[in-house]
Scaffold this motif. Sequence first.
Motif, PDB file in Angstrom:
ATOM      1  N   ARG A  16     -27.235 -14.026  -9.458  1.00  0.00           N
ATOM      2  CA  ARG A  16     -27.862 -14.682  -8.308  1.00  0.00           C
ATOM      3  C   ARG A  16     -26.893 -15.630  -7.613  1.00  0.00           C
ATOM      4  O   ARG A  16     -26.793 -15.658  -6.373  1.00  0.00           O
ATOM      5  CB  ARG A  16     -29.099 -15.460  -8.770  1.00  0.00           C
ATOM      6  CG  ARG A  16     -29.800 -16.226  -7.640  1.00  0.00           C
ATOM      7  CD  ARG A  16     -30.690 -17.316  -8.189  1.00  0.00           C
ATOM      8  NE  ARG A  16     -29.917 -18.311  -8.947  1.00  0.00           N
ATOM      9  CZ  ARG A  16     -30.466 -19.275  -9.682  1.00  0.00           C
ATOM     10  NH1 ARG A  16     -31.777 -19.356  -9.784  1.00  0.00           N
ATOM     11  NH2 ARG A  16     -29.698 -20.142 -10.336  1.00  0.00           N
ATOM     12  N   ASP A  17     -26.158 -16.414  -8.390  1.00  0.00           N
ATOM     13  CA  ASP A  17     -25.290 -17.444  -7.827  1.00  0.00           C
ATOM     14  C   ASP A  17     -24.002 -16.892  -7.224  1.00  0.00           C
ATOM     15  O   ASP A  17     -23.265 -17.634  -6.560  1.00  0.00           O
ATOM     16  CB  ASP A  17     -24.942 -18.474  -8.911  1.00  0.00           C
ATOM     17  CG  ASP A  17     -26.156 -19.241  -9.406  1.00  0.00           C
ATOM     18  OD1 ASP A  17     -27.201 -19.209  -8.722  1.00  0.00           O
ATOM     19  OD2 ASP A  17     -26.064 -19.860 -10.490  1.00  0.00           O
ATOM     20  N   HIS A  18     -23.732 -15.609  -7.462  1.00  0.00           N
ATOM     21  CA  HIS A  18     -22.498 -15.021  -6.955  1.00  0.00           C
ATOM     22  C   HIS A  18     -22.763 -13.869  -5.980  1.00  0.00           C
ATOM     23  O   HIS A  18     -21.922 -12.971  -5.818  1.00  0.00           O
ATOM     24  CB  HIS A  18     -21.621 -14.561  -8.123  1.00  0.00           C
ATOM     25  CG  HIS A  18     -21.006 -15.700  -8.872  1.00  0.00           C
ATOM     26  ND1 HIS A  18     -21.704 -16.398  -9.855  1.00  0.00           N
ATOM     27  CD2 HIS A  18     -19.785 -16.292  -8.770  1.00  0.00           C
ATOM     28  CE1 HIS A  18     -20.915 -17.352 -10.328  1.00  0.00           C
ATOM     29  NE2 HIS A  18     -19.760 -17.320  -9.696  1.00  0.00           N
ATOM     30  N   ALA A  73     -19.213 -10.137 -13.691  1.00  0.00           N
ATOM     31  CA  ALA A  73     -20.222 -10.332 -12.654  1.00  0.00           C
ATOM     32  C   ALA A  73     -19.830 -11.487 -11.742  1.00  0.00           C
ATOM     33  O   ALA A  73     -19.991 -11.414 -10.513  1.00  0.00           O
ATOM     34  CB  ALA A  73     -21.590 -10.579 -13.280  1.00  0.00           C
ATOM     35  N   GLU A  74     -19.318 -12.542 -12.335  1.00  0.00           N
ATOM     36  CA  GLU A  74     -18.895 -13.703 -11.541  1.00  0.00           C
ATOM     37  C   GLU A  74     -17.675 -13.353 -10.684  1.00  0.00           C
ATOM     38  O   GLU A  74     -17.622 -13.683  -9.499  1.00  0.00           O
ATOM     39  CB  GLU A  74     -18.587 -14.879 -12.463  1.00  0.00           C
ATOM     40  CG  GLU A  74     -19.815 -15.419 -13.167  1.00  0.00           C
ATOM     41  CD  GLU A  74     -19.490 -16.494 -14.190  1.00  0.00           C
ATOM     42  OE1 GLU A  74     -20.409 -17.242 -14.575  1.00  0.00           O
ATOM     43  OE2 GLU A  74     -18.301 -16.589 -14.606  1.00  0.00           O
ATOM     44  N   GLU A  75     -16.690 -12.685 -11.290  1.00  0.00           N
ATOM     45  CA  GLU A  75     -15.478 -12.339 -10.550  1.00  0.00           C
ATOM     46  C   GLU A  75     -15.772 -11.376  -9.408  1.00  0.00           C
ATOM     47  O   GLU A  75     -15.309 -11.572  -8.274  1.00  0.00           O
ATOM     48  CB  GLU A  75     -14.442 -11.728 -11.501  1.00  0.00           C
ATOM     49  CG  GLU A  75     -13.134 -11.360 -10.808  1.00  0.00           C
ATOM     50  CD  GLU A  75     -12.155 -10.668 -11.741  1.00  0.00           C
ATOM     51  OE1 GLU A  75     -10.939 -10.861 -11.573  1.00  0.00           O
ATOM     52  OE2 GLU A  75     -12.617  -9.914 -12.633  1.00  0.00           O
ATOM     53  N   GLU A  81     -15.077 -12.344  -5.637  1.00  0.00           N
ATOM     54  CA  GLU A  81     -13.887 -11.765  -5.025  1.00  0.00           C
ATOM     55  C   GLU A  81     -14.154 -10.509  -4.186  1.00  0.00           C
ATOM     56  O   GLU A  81     -13.399 -10.234  -3.253  1.00  0.00           O
ATOM     57  CB  GLU A  81     -12.861 -11.414  -6.121  1.00  0.00           C
ATOM     58  CG  GLU A  81     -12.456 -12.574  -6.999  1.00  0.00           C
ATOM     59  CD  GLU A  81     -11.654 -13.638  -6.272  1.00  0.00           C
ATOM     60  OE1 GLU A  81     -11.084 -13.308  -5.201  1.00  0.00           O
ATOM     61  OE2 GLU A  81     -11.612 -14.779  -6.741  1.00  0.00           O
ATOM     62  N   VAL A  82     -15.177  -9.736  -4.525  1.00  0.00           N
ATOM     63  CA  VAL A  82     -15.372  -8.441  -3.867  1.00  0.00           C
ATOM     64  C   VAL A  82     -16.553  -8.448  -2.908  1.00  0.00           C
ATOM     65  O   VAL A  82     -16.433  -7.976  -1.762  1.00  0.00           O
ATOM     66  CB  VAL A  82     -15.549  -7.321  -4.926  1.00  0.00           C
ATOM     67  CG1 VAL A  82     -15.827  -5.977  -4.240  1.00  0.00           C
ATOM     68  CG2 VAL A  82     -14.312  -7.218  -5.808  1.00  0.00           C
TER      69      VAL A  82
END
Length: 376
Positions: free
Chosen positions: A38-40, A343-345, A349-350
């Motif tokens: 959700r946060d990313h 998931a965060e990366e 980034e994408v």
Amino acid sequence: MPVEFLGIAATNDGSEVGARSGPAFDPDYTLRLARAHRDHGWDRVLTAYSSGSPDPAQAATYILDHVEGLQLLVAHRPNLSIPTFAAKTFATMDVIGGGRVTVHVITGGSDHEQAREGDRLPKDDRYGRTREYMQILKQAWTRTEAWDYAGEHYAFEDFVADVRPLQSPRPNLSFGGSSAAAYATGGAEADIYALWGEPLADTAEQIRTVHAAARAAGRTTMPRIQVAFRPILGVTEEAAWEKAYATVARIEERTQGGTVPLTNRHRLQNPENAGSQRLLAVAERGERFDRALWTVTAKATGGGGNSNALVGTPETVAAALVDYWDLGVDILSARGYDLLADAEEFGREVIPLVRAEVARREAEGRPRGVDTLTAA
């Protein structure tokens, strides 16, 4: 149409590259992973199903009750319960979650896996059952008067549900499969048709097949298309490929016994389902396709589920994903091997790169759809 991103709502930190560190259902990890998505910038996450895994419906309800602003795609097998009961379950869940539920209906491509829970219906018959199941779910969610149903697999009289989903007219139904019976079923009934990541030309072929099946069923609105990948990112191309080969080495260490040691215990040889057969056939044709598609991860896992990778820098992987959007793919599904960190990366980034490029193309009125591949 804006692009959407689907991640994984795993209930523990295990993956193909490492054993889980805690129980099969780890409540703290489940919420950490959901909140990370959700946060990313992710839109929704999937609570997956296998014969031995924690119940995806209860896991999804737990997330809906604790994590705001994230949609849930809930996997469900028709052999688990009668469709009227499932309709009430998902309607109740949709109310709890404030209208954030989509149901992913799994027919089951492996006789062995289905038999683990006592389902011995032949594969093509399972697709007939799934089609009835989806029809009944739709009616149970939308009909306000008592009704009857008489099919090959289900029959009942005088049913009406007293609980309604919050979404109007109903939650969407997602479906996947790569056999002729699957295309016919999903083309007729699914709101979302889910595919595993293949080369662009092969994906275009599948989209055309899905659309043809939908038109044959009398539909004028086509199912939305979802495609799934395993992203492997690096700050440079060299770093990404080094990480990719290290990932496969870890997978191969984990598969010495001839199976992928997750809850579905997918066998590496001779898969029954057409989707896995397709992934392995692509791998036999080559290791690299298009901008970034890499088939070695699929080969290492016997074509088990979502297993073809996209390898490269965030810019390379984002450009590859936009290529699929150009084909008419609306939902991009991605899951790394280190579930939380990846998931965060990926979200950091994408996703912003893809959203920005899609918005630019939409503002320019760029055409999209399977014919764009030929035009390019």
